[in-house]
Scaffold this motif. Structure first.
Motif, PDB file in Angstrom:
ATOM      1  N   UNK A 201       0.802  -1.215   0.000  1.00 44.48           N
ATOM      2  CA  UNK A 201       0.000   0.000   0.000  1.00 44.48           C
ATOM      3  C   UNK A 201       0.842   1.276   0.000  1.00 44.48           C
ATOM      4  N   UNK A 202       2.161   1.139  -0.067  1.00 40.25           N
ATOM      5  CA  UNK A 202       3.016   2.318  -0.173  1.00 40.25           C
ATOM      6  C   UNK A 202       3.170   2.797  -1.619  1.00 40.25           C
ATOM      7  N   UNK A 203       2.714   2.002  -2.565  1.00 39.81           N
ATOM      8  CA  UNK A 203       2.829   2.376  -3.973  1.00 39.81           C
ATOM      9  C   UNK A 203       1.849   3.509  -4.303  1.00 39.81           C
ATOM     10  N   UNK A 204       2.079   4.225  -5.402  1.00 34.19           N
ATOM     11  CA  UNK A 204       1.151   5.293  -5.800  1.00 34.19           C
ATOM     12  C   UNK A 204      -0.227   4.737  -6.159  1.00 34.19           C
ATOM     13  N   UNK A 205      -1.219   5.619  -6.122  1.00 39.54           N
ATOM     14  CA  UNK A 205      -2.576   5.295  -6.551  1.00 39.54           C
ATOM     15  C   UNK A 205      -2.737   5.726  -8.007  1.00 39.54           C
ATOM     16  N   UNK A 206      -3.495   4.940  -8.768  1.00 38.39           N
ATOM     17  CA  UNK A 206      -3.657   5.247 -10.190  1.00 38.39           C
ATOM     18  C   UNK A 206      -5.120   5.212 -10.595  1.00 38.39           C
ATOM     19  N   UNK A 207      -5.469   6.128 -11.467  1.00 33.63           N
ATOM     20  CA  UNK A 207      -6.778   6.143 -12.121  1.00 33.63           C
ATOM     21  C   UNK A 207      -6.502   6.003 -13.609  1.00 33.63           C
ATOM     22  N   UNK A 208      -7.054   4.964 -14.210  1.00 35.01           N
ATOM     23  CA  UNK A 208      -6.704   4.625 -15.586  1.00 35.01           C
ATOM     24  C   UNK A 208      -7.963   4.635 -16.441  1.00 35.01           C
ATOM     25  N   UNK A 209      -8.022   5.586 -17.357  1.00 34.61           N
ATOM     26  CA  UNK A 209      -9.102   5.644 -18.332  1.00 34.61           C
ATOM     27  C   UNK A 209      -8.658   4.859 -19.555  1.00 34.61           C
ATOM     28  N   UNK A 210      -9.555   4.059 -20.102  1.00 32.11           N
ATOM     29  CA  UNK A 210      -9.139   3.175 -21.190  1.00 32.11           C
ATOM     30  C   UNK A 210     -10.264   2.975 -22.190  1.00 32.11           C
ATOM     31  N   UNK A 211      -9.894   2.395 -23.330  1.00 28.02           N
ATOM     32  CA  UNK A 211     -10.862   1.905 -24.289  1.00 28.02           C
ATOM     33  C   UNK A 211     -10.512   0.449 -24.587  1.00 28.02           C
ATOM     34  N   UNK A 212     -11.052  -0.091 -25.665  1.00 23.85           N
ATOM     35  CA  UNK A 212     -10.861  -1.519 -25.937  1.00 23.85           C
ATOM     36  C   UNK A 212      -9.425  -1.868 -26.288  1.00 23.85           C
ATOM     37  N   UNK A 213      -8.595  -0.896 -26.644  1.00 22.91           N
ATOM     38  CA  UNK A 213      -7.200  -1.208 -26.970  1.00 22.91           C
ATOM     39  C   UNK A 213      -6.402  -1.635 -25.742  1.00 22.91           C
ATOM     40  N   UNK A 214      -6.931  -1.370 -24.552  1.00 20.43           N
ATOM     41  CA  UNK A 214      -6.212  -1.710 -23.318  1.00 20.43           C
ATOM     42  C   UNK A 214      -6.856  -2.875 -22.571  1.00 20.43           C
ATOM     43  N   UNK A 215      -7.791  -3.571 -23.192  1.00 17.76           N
ATOM     44  CA  UNK A 215      -8.511  -4.648 -22.509  1.00 17.76           C
ATOM     45  C   UNK A 215      -7.573  -5.724 -21.968  1.00 17.76           C
ATOM     46  N   UNK A 216      -6.558  -6.093 -22.744  1.00 22.19           N
ATOM     47  CA  UNK A 216      -5.725  -7.244 -22.398  1.00 22.19           C
ATOM     48  C   UNK A 216      -4.522  -6.894 -21.531  1.00 22.19           C
ATOM     49  N   UNK A 217      -4.454  -5.682 -21.023  1.00 22.02           N
ATOM     50  CA  UNK A 217      -3.308  -5.327 -20.176  1.00 22.02           C
ATOM     51  C   UNK A 217      -3.711  -4.832 -18.793  1.00 22.02           C
ATOM     52  N   UNK A 218      -4.998  -4.913 -18.455  1.00 21.52           N
ATOM     53  CA  UNK A 218      -5.481  -4.388 -17.178  1.00 21.52           C
ATOM     54  C   UNK A 218      -4.788  -5.069 -16.000  1.00 21.52           C
ATOM     55  N   UNK A 219      -4.764  -6.403 -15.997  1.00 25.62           N
ATOM     56  CA  UNK A 219      -4.138  -7.132 -14.880  1.00 25.62           C
ATOM     57  C   UNK A 219      -2.665  -6.772 -14.723  1.00 25.62           C
ATOM     58  N   UNK A 220      -1.990  -6.568 -15.849  1.00 26.07           N
ATOM     59  CA  UNK A 220      -0.559  -6.228 -15.787  1.00 26.07           C
ATOM     60  C   UNK A 220      -0.367  -4.851 -15.156  1.00 26.07           C
ATOM     61  N   UNK A 221      -1.127  -3.880 -15.616  1.00 23.35           N
ATOM     62  CA  UNK A 221      -0.996  -2.515 -15.099  1.00 23.35           C
ATOM     63  C   UNK A 221      -1.274  -2.467 -13.605  1.00 23.35           C
ATOM     64  N   UNK A 222      -2.226  -3.254 -13.141  1.00 20.97           N
ATOM     65  CA  UNK A 222      -2.631  -3.211 -11.731  1.00 20.97           C
ATOM     66  C   UNK A 222      -1.505  -3.614 -10.785  1.00 20.97           C
ATOM     67  N   UNK A 223      -0.506  -4.318 -11.273  1.00 21.44           N
ATOM     68  CA  UNK A 223       0.569  -4.797 -10.410  1.00 21.44           C
ATOM     69  C   UNK A 223       1.536  -3.694  -9.974  1.00 21.44           C
ATOM     70  N   UNK A 224       1.285  -2.460 -10.372  1.00 19.26           N
ATOM     71  CA  UNK A 224       2.236  -1.378 -10.108  1.00 19.26           C
ATOM     72  C   UNK A 224       1.685  -0.282  -9.201  1.00 19.26           C
ATOM     73  N   UNK A 225       0.466  -0.456  -8.693  1.00 21.39           N
ATOM     74  CA  UNK A 225      -0.166   0.614  -7.927  1.00 21.39           C
ATOM     75  C   UNK A 225      -0.862   0.052  -6.687  1.00 21.39           C
ATOM     76  N   UNK A 226      -0.864   0.826  -5.594  1.00 20.28           N
ATOM     77  CA  UNK A 226      -1.523   0.376  -4.368  1.00 20.28           C
ATOM     78  C   UNK A 226      -3.024   0.207  -4.585  1.00 20.28           C
TER      79      UNK A 226
END
Length: 286
Positions: free
Chosen positions: A217-242
């Motif tokens: 929980x010491x990692x930064x917080x992220x708000x990610x706006x996306x469209x269908x081009x980012x559907x297959x990378x959501x789980x990967x991106x989530x590994x970098x933010x609290x």
């Protein structure tokens, strides 16, 4: 098939038949500057997913394959004008084709491998800007799985045209699907962020909404706006933010969600074809 069904007419932008006017460029420049100012102190990164015909221009009909793309088309112009706030990894995806196909055959979107590379380029860019987040996942941390895939372009062709794809038994089709593709997930035990209930976001109107919580929980917080081009990378991106909130939003950044989430980082994935209408959008929506 791709050219006939391109309702966005992207090739006219790729080769400069359609262009932003100087007035439209000025509107986009003003909106981007206002967006950066209003989001501060949160860091903002727009990630423009290259259209399939950009890294794969060599596969276009011969007359187009040799035509230089317009250097002042919206995506590279934005990346040059706002180098810290806009990532357009067309050159990287072109170079990475040696790793395998990066886009679905009958679709306009990056496939599992393309999404992984798009994710990596995004994390590398954020870290280069000073974001205190872990390095990107390595390919060996992923688990592949074969999937059948039709595609948003393939499903639009006329029934008699589909017979062409049935004529060749070696075309790589799987049952009634156009292709066999690979999907990638994080290997069991390697993920440190997991999807949780969107507490407090139940009234958000979005096509899709996903919230992840990380063990650290010491990692930064992220708000990610996306469209269908980012559907297959959501789980990967989530590994970098609290805490990471993924919102499928209509090409824009919503101020009320920023105010509610108070993120340290705002990431905005948008398909290159949607930039055509960007001069008509505001800096932030609600």
């Amino acid at each position: 098939m791709f050219l006939v069904n391109d309702t966005n007419d992207f090739l006219s932008w790729q080769f400069g038949a359609s262009r932003w006017t100087p007035d439209e460029q000025a509107v986009v420049e003003s909106n981007m500057a206002e967006r950066l100012n209003r989001l501060a102190p949160a860091a903002y990164l727009m990630v423009v997913t290259p259209e399939k015909s950009v890294p794969y221009q060599a596969l276009l009909p011969h007359g187009l394959a040799a035509v230089p793309p317009a250097p002042d088309r919206p995506a590279p112009w934005l990346a040059r004008r706002f180098p810290q706030a806009c990532l357009y990894p067309a050159d990287r995806l072109t170079a990475l084709q040696t790793h395998g196909l990066l886009y679905f055959r009958g679709d306009t979107h990056v496939n599992g491998l393309g999404a992984f590379h798009l994710y990596r380029e995004t994390i590398l860019k954020l870290r280069a800007q000073g974001a205190q987040i872990p390095p990107p996942l390595e390919f060996g941390m992923l688990k592949p799985a074969a999937i059948g895939f039709e595609g948003d372009v393939y499903v639009q062709i006329d029934p008699e045209q589909k017979a062409v794809f049935d004529a060749d038994p070696d075309s790589g089709r799987w049952n009634d699907m156009l292709e066999i593709a690979l999907a990638f997930s994080i290997r069991p035990g390697r993920a440190r962020a997991h999807q949780v209930e969107p507490v407090g976001l139940g009234d958000v109107r979005a096509r899709e909404l996903a919230v992840y919580a990380h063990e650290d929980q010491s990692l930064p917080r992220a708000l990610i706006f996306r469209d269908s081009t980012a559907t297959h990378l959501v789980d990967f991106m989530a590994q970098h933010f609290s805490r990471s909130v993924f919102v499928w939003h209509d090409r824009d950044v919503a101020a009320d969600l920023v105010e509610r989430e108070r993120p340290d980082i705002v990431v905005h994935f948008i398909a290159e074809r949607f930039l055509a209408t960007y001069p008509r959008l505001s800096a932030l929506s609600r």
